[in-house]
Design an enzyme around this catalytic site. Structure first.
Site, PDB file in Angstrom:
ATOM      1  N   HIS A   1      -5.939 -40.955  17.095  1.00 29.03           N
ATOM      2  CA  HIS A   1      -7.097 -40.056  16.978  1.00 29.03           C
ATOM      3  C   HIS A   1      -6.682 -38.789  16.232  1.00 29.03           C
ATOM      4  CE1 HIS A   1     -10.375 -37.364  17.933  1.00 29.03           C
ATOM      5  NE2 HIS A   1     -11.090 -38.448  18.168  1.00 29.03           N
TER       6      HIS A   1
ATOM      7  N   GLU B   1     -12.997 -42.770  11.419  1.00 25.98           N
ATOM      8  CA  GLU B   1     -13.501 -41.475  11.877  1.00 25.98           C
ATOM      9  C   GLU B   1     -13.138 -40.377  10.866  1.00 25.98           C
ATOM     10  OE1 GLU B   1     -14.328 -41.202  16.310  1.00 25.98           O
ATOM     11  OE2 GLU B   1     -12.251 -40.658  16.024  1.00 25.98           O
TER      12      GLU B   1
END
Ligand code: PGA
Length: 233
Positions: free
Chosen positions: A92, A158
């Site tokens: 992430h 993302e």
């Protein structure tokens, strides 16, 4: 569709217990076909709830790639297995911003693969790479050394410039990147970055989109339920 919820550092054990109760009741009534929910709460909330449905599970936002050992402040595999956790987020952008480089991301991926965990691997470029039109090359470098044929791999695209901004990437950009990723892997592909109840229906219609990784719009249970419902509208 996969509805993955990244709580980040939100929710106490008590508040997640309440959240899970409401979400569980909704989910048991929901007409799910291939749909599934994976929630990534803070570690301290793991024991706050009992999820009865097979199509809703918990995952870890982070872990240190070892079973146990002298790693002050880290959570290792032995601790996760105590809670039956076998899905993990890796790569992430908020972890990368704290210092996790591609090499460490690869080490975490390899460890998770050896454990046969499901890995939600996040990739995504910042605004400079995006503006320069170098996204595909950049993603290529983030995927280097990752076994893209690992059968429990899920990839979440993302873009950093869309995360937490309230503005998701435009559908044509998401479509282009998912198409690019689909040529490299058969892994389910998610999109993440300001997904909410207003844009989910458009996002889930994009070719190759197998679901979403949701941050802020998942933190309030009603907002997450509205998002799931809107995906079918
Ligand atoms: P966001 O976060 O939905 O708040 O943009 C997504 C994420 O960081 O995974």
């Amino acid at each position: 569709m996969i509805f993955a919820a990244n709580f980040k550092s939100n929710h106490s054990r008590a508040s997640f217990k309440e959240y899970a109760g409401i979400l569980g009741d909704f989910w048991s009534e929901f007409d799910k076909k291939d749909d599934e929910i994976i929630i990534f709460p803070p570690f301290s909330a793991f024991c706050g709830c009992a999820l009865k449905d097979k199509k809703i599970s918990l995952g870890a936002q982070n872990f240190y790639p070892a079973n146990n050992g002298a790693f002050t402040g880290e959570i290792c595999a032995d601790m996760l297995s105590e809670f039956g956790i076998n899905s993990v987020l890796v790569g992430h952008s908020e972890r990368r911003a704290l210092g996790e480089d591609d090499e460490f991301v690869r080490a975490k991926f390899e460890f998770a693969k050896a454990k046969l965990w499901r890995v939600v691997l996040c990739v995504g470029e910042d605004d400079i790479v995006h503006m320069n039109g170098n996204t595909c090359e950049f993603l290529e470098s983030q995927l280097e050394g990752i076994d893209l044929a690992y059968e429990k791999l899920i990839i979440a695209y993302e873009p950093i410039w869309a995360i937490g901004t309230g503005k998701s990437a435009k559908p044509e950009i998401i479509a282009e990147i998912l198409e690019f990723l689909s040529l490299k892997t058969k892994a389910p592909l998610l999109y993440g970055g300001s997904v909410n109840a207003s844009n989910i229906a458009m996002i889930t219609q994009i070719p190759h989109c197998a679901g979403v990784l949701v941050g802020s719009a998942s933190w309030q249970v009603q907002s997450f339920i509205d998002l799931i419902k809107a995906s079918k509208a």
